[in-house]
Design a protein around this motif. Sequence first.
Motif, PDB file in Angstrom:
ATOM      1  N   ALA A  59       0.852  -1.191   0.000  1.00  0.00           N
ATOM      2  CA  ALA A  59       0.000   0.000   0.000  1.00  0.00           C
ATOM      3  C   ALA A  59       0.892   1.247   0.000  1.00  0.00           C
ATOM      4  O   ALA A  59       1.859   1.325   0.754  1.00  0.00           O
ATOM      5  CB  ALA A  59      -0.906  -0.014   1.214  1.00  0.00           C
TER       6      ALA A  59
ATOM      7  N   ASN B 215       0.644   4.528   0.890  1.00  0.00           N
ATOM      8  CA  ASN B 215       0.822   5.498   1.980  1.00  0.00           C
ATOM      9  C   ASN B 215       1.691   4.945   3.115  1.00  0.00           C
ATOM     10  O   ASN B 215       2.642   5.620   3.533  1.00  0.00           O
ATOM     11  CB  ASN B 215      -0.529   6.019   2.461  1.00  0.00           C
ATOM     12  CG  ASN B 215      -1.082   7.026   1.477  1.00  0.00           C
ATOM     13  OD1 ASN B 215      -0.486   8.081   1.272  1.00  0.00           O
ATOM     14  ND2 ASN B 215      -2.186   6.693   0.813  1.00  0.00           N
TER      15      ASN B 215
ATOM     16  N   ILE C 260      -4.874  -5.347   4.367  1.00  0.00           N
ATOM     17  CA  ILE C 260      -5.977  -4.502   3.891  1.00  0.00           C
ATOM     18  C   ILE C 260      -7.028  -5.329   3.149  1.00  0.00           C
ATOM     19  O   ILE C 260      -8.227  -5.161   3.357  1.00  0.00           O
ATOM     20  CB  ILE C 260      -5.439  -3.375   2.977  1.00  0.00           C
ATOM     21  CG1 ILE C 260      -4.634  -2.378   3.807  1.00  0.00           C
ATOM     22  CG2 ILE C 260      -6.590  -2.671   2.253  1.00  0.00           C
ATOM     23  CD1 ILE C 260      -4.142  -1.175   3.028  1.00  0.00           C
TER      24      ILE C 260
ATOM     25  N   HIS D  53      -8.150  -3.747   8.797  1.00  0.00           N
ATOM     26  CA  HIS D  53      -8.190  -2.353   9.266  1.00  0.00           C
ATOM     27  C   HIS D  53      -9.616  -1.862   9.518  1.00  0.00           C
ATOM     28  O   HIS D  53      -9.814  -0.753   9.975  1.00  0.00           O
ATOM     29  CB  HIS D  53      -7.492  -1.452   8.240  1.00  0.00           C
ATOM     30  CG  HIS D  53      -8.125  -1.482   6.884  1.00  0.00           C
ATOM     31  ND1 HIS D  53      -8.287  -2.629   6.143  1.00  0.00           N
ATOM     32  CD2 HIS D  53      -8.658  -0.484   6.133  1.00  0.00           C
ATOM     33  CE1 HIS D  53      -8.871  -2.345   4.999  1.00  0.00           C
ATOM     34  NE2 HIS D  53      -9.117  -1.048   4.967  1.00  0.00           N
ATOM     35  N   LYS D  54     -10.608  -2.670   9.180  1.00  0.00           N
ATOM     36  CA  LYS D  54     -12.005  -2.257   9.382  1.00  0.00           C
ATOM     37  C   LYS D  54     -12.532  -2.659  10.762  1.00  0.00           C
ATOM     38  O   LYS D  54     -13.702  -2.458  11.061  1.00  0.00           O
ATOM     39  CB  LYS D  54     -12.903  -2.878   8.299  1.00  0.00           C
ATOM     40  CG  LYS D  54     -12.522  -2.513   6.864  1.00  0.00           C
ATOM     41  CD  LYS D  54     -12.947  -1.107   6.517  1.00  0.00           C
ATOM     42  CE  LYS D  54     -12.758  -0.832   5.032  1.00  0.00           C
ATOM     43  NZ  LYS D  54     -12.998   0.569   4.697  1.00  0.00           N
TER      44      LYS D  54
ATOM     45  N   ALA E  64     -10.310   4.400   9.384  1.00  0.00           N
ATOM     46  CA  ALA E  64      -9.824   3.047   9.074  1.00  0.00           C
ATOM     47  C   ALA E  64      -8.780   3.082   7.961  1.00  0.00           C
ATOM     48  O   ALA E  64      -8.848   2.304   7.009  1.00  0.00           O
ATOM     49  CB  ALA E  64     -10.996   2.124   8.716  1.00  0.00           C
ATOM     50  N   GLN E  65      -7.831   4.008   8.094  1.00  0.00           N
ATOM     51  CA  GLN E  65      -6.780   4.107   7.084  1.00  0.00           C
ATOM     52  C   GLN E  65      -5.420   3.785   7.696  1.00  0.00           C
ATOM     53  O   GLN E  65      -5.178   4.024   8.881  1.00  0.00           O
ATOM     54  CB  GLN E  65      -6.746   5.515   6.486  1.00  0.00           C
ATOM     55  CG  GLN E  65      -7.930   5.781   5.561  1.00  0.00           C
ATOM     56  CD  GLN E  65      -7.870   7.165   4.948  1.00  0.00           C
ATOM     57  OE1 GLN E  65      -7.338   8.101   5.543  1.00  0.00           O
ATOM     58  NE2 GLN E  65      -8.413   7.301   3.764  1.00  0.00           N
TER      59      GLN E  65
ATOM     60  N   GLU F 251      -2.273  10.158   8.764  1.00  0.00           N
ATOM     61  CA  GLU F 251      -1.818  10.980   7.638  1.00  0.00           C
ATOM     62  C   GLU F 251      -0.299  10.815   7.493  1.00  0.00           C
ATOM     63  O   GLU F 251       0.480  11.267   8.338  1.00  0.00           O
ATOM     64  CB  GLU F 251      -2.188  12.459   7.768  1.00  0.00           C
ATOM     65  CG  GLU F 251      -3.689  12.718   7.805  1.00  0.00           C
ATOM     66  CD  GLU F 251      -4.408  12.212   6.565  1.00  0.00           C
ATOM     67  OE1 GLU F 251      -3.862  12.315   5.450  1.00  0.00           O
ATOM     68  OE2 GLU F 251      -5.527  11.697   6.714  1.00  0.00           O
TER      69      GLU F 251
ATOM     70  N   ILE G 113     -12.456  -3.433  -0.876  1.00  0.00           N
ATOM     71  CA  ILE G 113     -12.442  -2.259   0.019  1.00  0.00           C
ATOM     72  C   ILE G 113     -13.054  -1.003  -0.603  1.00  0.00           C
ATOM     73  O   ILE G 113     -13.111   0.029   0.061  1.00  0.00           O
ATOM     74  CB  ILE G 113     -10.995  -1.923   0.471  1.00  0.00           C
ATOM     75  CG1 ILE G 113     -10.059  -1.722  -0.720  1.00  0.00           C
ATOM     76  CG2 ILE G 113     -10.487  -2.974   1.442  1.00  0.00           C
ATOM     77  CD1 ILE G 113      -8.772  -1.013  -0.342  1.00  0.00           C
TER      78      ILE G 113
HETATM   79  N1  LIG Z   1      -4.328  10.615   3.533  1.00  0.00           N
HETATM   80  C1  LIG Z   1      -3.964   9.356   4.135  1.00  0.00           C
HETATM   81  C2  LIG Z   1      -4.407   8.248   3.212  1.00  0.00           C
HETATM   82  C3  LIG Z   1      -4.229   6.874   3.820  1.00  0.00           C
HETATM   83  C4  LIG Z   1      -4.780   5.792   2.918  1.00  0.00           C
HETATM   84  O1  LIG Z   1      -5.613   6.024   2.024  1.00  0.00           O
HETATM   85  N2  LIG Z   1      -4.317   4.579   3.162  1.00  0.00           N
HETATM   86  C5  LIG Z   1      -4.778   3.457   2.402  1.00  0.00           C
HETATM   87  C6  LIG Z   1      -3.608   2.532   2.088  1.00  0.00           C
HETATM   88  S1  LIG Z   1      -2.480   3.306   0.966  1.00  0.00           S
HETATM   89  C7  LIG Z   1      -5.807   2.683   3.200  1.00  0.00           C
HETATM   90  O2  LIG Z   1      -5.724   2.659   4.406  1.00  0.00           O
HETATM   91  N3  LIG Z   1      -6.763   2.051   2.521  1.00  0.00           N
HETATM   92  C8  LIG Z   1      -7.716   1.238   3.159  1.00  0.00           C
HETATM   93  C9  LIG Z   1      -9.120   1.529   2.705  1.00  0.00           C
HETATM   94  O3  LIG Z   1      -9.328   2.487   1.949  1.00  0.00           O
HETATM   95  O4  LIG Z   1     -10.014   0.783   3.103  1.00  0.00           O
HETATM   96  C10 LIG Z   1      -2.465   9.306   4.400  1.00  0.00           C
HETATM   97  O5  LIG Z   1      -1.750  10.145   3.838  1.00  0.00           O
HETATM   98  O6  LIG Z   1      -1.990   8.484   5.175  1.00  0.00           O
END
Ligand SMILES: N[C@@H](CCC(=O)N[C@@H](CS)C(=O)NCC(=O)O)C(=O)O
Length: 205
Positions: free
Chosen positions: A9, A11, A34, A39-40, A51-52, A66, A123
């Motif tokens: 992933a 980020n 993921i 993560h949920k 949930a990120q 972030e 997701i």
């Molecule tokens: N703005 C956040 C974005 C985080 C993000 O979108 N993470 C993704 C992985 S790259 C995630 O957690 N996706 C899980 C989902 O959307 O369910 C950051 O900069 O950390």
Amino acid sequence: MKLYTAAFAPNPERVRMFLREKGVDDLEMVEMNIMEREHKSDDYRALSPFAQIPALELDDGRVLTESRAICRYLEGVYPEPNLFGVGYEETAFIEMWDRRVEFMFLLPLAWWIRHGHPAFTAIEKQIAELAPRGEKSFRFFAKWLDGELTSRDFVAGNRFTIADITAMASVGFARVAKWKPDADELPNLLAWRARMLARPCGQKG
Ligand SMILES: N[C@@H](CCC(=O)N[C@@H](CS)C(=O)NCC(=O)O)C(=O)O
């Protein structure tokens, strides 16, 4: 400190690259899957309300989310090598580049992949029109960045910074869409990527 991260992933990969460039390898890592929606869970949502991933849990229990904010914090804890800029001028230009890359390269790419790749139905409530729109914007920015890289070695100027990390995380994630810089169309981006792959950020950790 504890870093919640996820393989493949982009980020969390930004934060892992940041740590590799700082030479930090002793942070506690919690690997989340993921695609299996780990993560949920309610437990993880209590840490990260949207949930990120990534999330950085501090020793006093507070949680930072972030990627850019997490890297900012880590830059304070591990100041060398500097990756965010020294003084207001350099910092401002690096921030401009990092935000350009995040919003005009990584974000459209995420639309392309999340709304177009069948595996991402796990997701994402996919909206088919967003995939080609994301692809078009991503390809436009790749071409533009290639032009910028004719005159310098790094995304934000004459040294390696957080902006190179965000761009590398994007280029790495683009493999999911079977995209990589092409020698004829994007020779400068291809050469930049080769330089980045030779650095700590390019090593798989
Ligand atoms: N703005 C956040 C974005 C985080 C993000 O979108 N993470 C993704 C992985 S790259 C995630 O957690 N996706 C899980 C989902 O959307 O369910 C950051 O900069 O950390």
